[in-house]
Design an enzyme around this catalytic site. Sequence first.
Site, PDB file in Angstrom:
ATOM      1  N   TYR A 186      -8.056 -31.803  -8.050  1.00 19.85           N
ATOM      2  CA  TYR A 186      -9.235 -30.557  -8.344  1.00 19.85           C
ATOM      3  C   TYR A 186      -9.397 -31.006  -9.939  1.00 19.85           C
ATOM      4  O   TYR A 186     -10.571 -30.924 -10.211  1.00 19.85           O
ATOM      5  CB  TYR A 186      -8.374 -29.489  -8.106  1.00 19.85           C
ATOM      6  CG  TYR A 186      -9.278 -28.332  -8.417  1.00 19.85           C
ATOM      7  CD1 TYR A 186     -10.115 -27.793  -7.304  1.00 19.85           C
ATOM      8  CD2 TYR A 186      -9.366 -27.499  -9.548  1.00 19.85           C
ATOM      9  CE1 TYR A 186     -11.015 -26.501  -7.461  1.00 19.85           C
ATOM     10  CE2 TYR A 186     -10.086 -26.214  -9.730  1.00 19.85           C
ATOM     11  CZ  TYR A 186     -10.998 -25.746  -8.838  1.00 19.85           C
ATOM     12  OH  TYR A 186     -11.557 -24.800  -8.885  1.00 19.85           O
TER      13      TYR A 186
ATOM     14  N   SER B 150     -15.312 -25.708 -13.502  1.00 23.70           N
ATOM     15  CA  SER B 150     -14.135 -24.730 -13.469  1.00 23.70           C
ATOM     16  C   SER B 150     -13.131 -24.972 -14.982  1.00 23.70           C
ATOM     17  O   SER B 150     -13.893 -25.900 -15.560  1.00 23.70           O
ATOM     18  CB  SER B 150     -12.881 -25.305 -12.281  1.00 23.70           C
ATOM     19  OG  SER B 150     -11.591 -24.606 -12.728  1.00 23.70           O
TER      20      SER B 150
HETATM   21  P1  NAD Z   1     -14.419 -19.849  -1.660  1.00 26.34           P
HETATM   22  O1  NAD Z   1     -13.069 -20.267  -0.885  1.00 26.34           O
HETATM   23  O2  NAD Z   1     -14.185 -18.261  -1.413  1.00 26.34           O
HETATM   24  O3  NAD Z   1     -15.493 -20.323  -0.945  1.00 26.34           O
HETATM   25  C1  NAD Z   1     -16.020 -21.530  -0.803  1.00 26.34           C
HETATM   26  C2  NAD Z   1     -16.954 -21.789   0.071  1.00 26.34           C
HETATM   27  O4  NAD Z   1     -17.257 -23.208   0.115  1.00 26.34           O
HETATM   28  C3  NAD Z   1     -17.139 -21.138   1.285  1.00 26.34           C
HETATM   29  O5  NAD Z   1     -18.343 -20.581   1.568  1.00 26.34           O
HETATM   30  C4  NAD Z   1     -16.773 -22.200   2.317  1.00 26.34           C
HETATM   31  O6  NAD Z   1     -17.355 -21.890   3.651  1.00 26.34           O
HETATM   32  C5  NAD Z   1     -17.625 -23.258   1.695  1.00 26.34           C
HETATM   33  N1  NAD Z   1     -17.117 -24.650   1.883  1.00 26.34           N
HETATM   34  C6  NAD Z   1     -15.676 -25.153   1.902  1.00 26.34           C
HETATM   35  N2  NAD Z   1     -15.771 -26.209   2.382  1.00 26.34           N
HETATM   36  C7  NAD Z   1     -16.979 -26.644   2.593  1.00 26.34           C
HETATM   37  C8  NAD Z   1     -17.584 -27.924   3.294  1.00 26.34           C
HETATM   38  N3  NAD Z   1     -16.830 -29.001   3.428  1.00 26.34           N
HETATM   39  N4  NAD Z   1     -18.893 -27.727   3.401  1.00 26.34           N
HETATM   40  C9  NAD Z   1     -19.583 -26.775   3.352  1.00 26.34           C
HETATM   41  N5  NAD Z   1     -19.136 -25.604   2.775  1.00 26.34           N
HETATM   42  C10 NAD Z   1     -17.804 -25.592   2.478  1.00 26.34           C
HETATM   43  O7  NAD Z   1     -14.164 -20.524  -3.018  1.00 26.34           O
HETATM   44  P2  NAD Z   1     -14.767 -19.874  -4.579  1.00 26.34           P
HETATM   45  O8  NAD Z   1     -13.481 -19.422  -5.065  1.00 26.34           O
HETATM   46  O9  NAD Z   1     -15.753 -18.985  -4.205  1.00 26.34           O
HETATM   47  O10 NAD Z   1     -14.984 -21.435  -4.970  1.00 26.34           O
HETATM   48  C11 NAD Z   1     -16.298 -21.548  -5.107  1.00 26.34           C
HETATM   49  C12 NAD Z   1     -16.649 -22.457  -6.058  1.00 26.34           C
HETATM   50  O11 NAD Z   1     -15.829 -22.276  -7.442  1.00 26.34           O
HETATM   51  C13 NAD Z   1     -15.505 -23.941  -6.060  1.00 26.34           C
HETATM   52  O12 NAD Z   1     -16.085 -24.964  -6.250  1.00 26.34           O
HETATM   53  C14 NAD Z   1     -14.445 -23.780  -6.858  1.00 26.34           C
HETATM   54  O13 NAD Z   1     -13.626 -25.089  -7.217  1.00 26.34           O
HETATM   55  C15 NAD Z   1     -15.042 -23.024  -8.062  1.00 26.34           C
HETATM   56  N6  NAD Z   1     -14.302 -22.240  -8.683  1.00 26.34           N
HETATM   57  C16 NAD Z   1     -13.392 -20.931  -8.268  1.00 26.34           C
HETATM   58  C17 NAD Z   1     -12.678 -20.426  -9.121  1.00 26.34           C
HETATM   59  C18 NAD Z   1     -11.929 -19.006  -8.891  1.00 26.34           C
HETATM   60  O14 NAD Z   1     -11.152 -18.638  -9.583  1.00 26.34           O
HETATM   61  N7  NAD Z   1     -12.115 -18.636  -7.462  1.00 26.34           N
HETATM   62  C19 NAD Z   1     -12.641 -20.764 -10.602  1.00 26.34           C
HETATM   63  C20 NAD Z   1     -13.176 -21.942 -11.218  1.00 26.34           C
HETATM   64  C21 NAD Z   1     -14.046 -22.448  -9.962  1.00 26.34           C
END
Ligand code: NAD
Length: 260
Positions: free
Chosen positions: A155, A142
């Site tokens: 985080y 991130s």
């Molecule tokens: P999201 O909530 O849409 O998706 C998260 C996914 O992880 C889902 O499929 C959920 O079921 C799964 N998950 C959660 N806990 C779990 C567990 N214990 N075991 C197995 N699966 C699990 O989130 P996102 O925004 O798509 O985030 C995905 C990644 O990207 C994360 O690591 C997040 O930190 C990172 N990220 C997101 C953003 C953003 O702006 N959305 C920015 C930077 C980094």
Amino acid sequence: MFKGKTALVTGSTSGIGLGIAVVLARQGANIVLNGFGDTEPARSQVAEAGRVHGIRLGFHGADMSKPAEIEALMAHAEAEFGGVDILVNNAGIQHVAPVEDFPVARWDAVIAINLSSAFHTTRLAMPGMRQKNWGRIINIASAHGLVASPQKSAYVAAKHGLVGFTKSIALETATTGITVNAICPGWVLTPLVQKQIDDRSRREGITVAEAERDLLGEKQPSLQFTTPEQLGELTVFLCSAAAANVRGQAWAVDGGWTAQ
Ligand code: NAD
């Protein structure tokens, strides 16, 4: 491009992970999905994306906070697909609170899912990758892997840790056909971020559209969300032959967030 290769994308029933799985399927990779909730929409989107290539699609619902379940996931990938060639460590959660109020159980969960799970998948995928002398490990960190924000201590610690872990494993594999890199997205409009927008709108008594505008304006100079599709295309590049000597990088896709 990836016909015959198998990609495991953790946390791929939603958001960024699902977007990456779809783009990899479009390039012909077999896909192992993982995550919680209703898995059907993710399965059908990925199957559709890979249909012309006749990809194989698997799913394992391991809870990525539990090492024993991660071992079962990796054993499933080995038994059904002959191992993992492309490992995308994407599963992640967020919790926002000042450190003195941060629930201990949430700290532990954020570190387990956002950081330790990548250690477990990597250690279990590595022997197979070494044997084939080919592998791609992409860690979804991130902007918070490079800079901090208040109230996100777990985080930020996990994501900085993931960037450090990426560098360390890139060095361990530097003379091999295995590369290890991190992608550092800024704001991407997924359920994880929608929750923060909704919380902000409630807390400040503003509309959801205003909360969205303020969230972007505070951190992301482009004032545009990055899309899961764009992160999928970057993943494809990092998996390509052109990126064979890109090692240990933390590649920001953040609309200028960390350039400030
Ligand atoms: P999201 O909530 O849409 O998706 C998260 C996914 O992880 C889902 O499929 C959920 O079921 C799964 N998950 C959660 N806990 C779990 C567990 N214990 N075991 C197995 N699966 C699990 O989130 P996102 O925004 O798509 O985030 C995905 C990644 O990207 C994360 O690591 C997040 O930190 C990172 N990220 C997101 C953003 C953003 O702006 N959305 C920015 C930077 C980094």
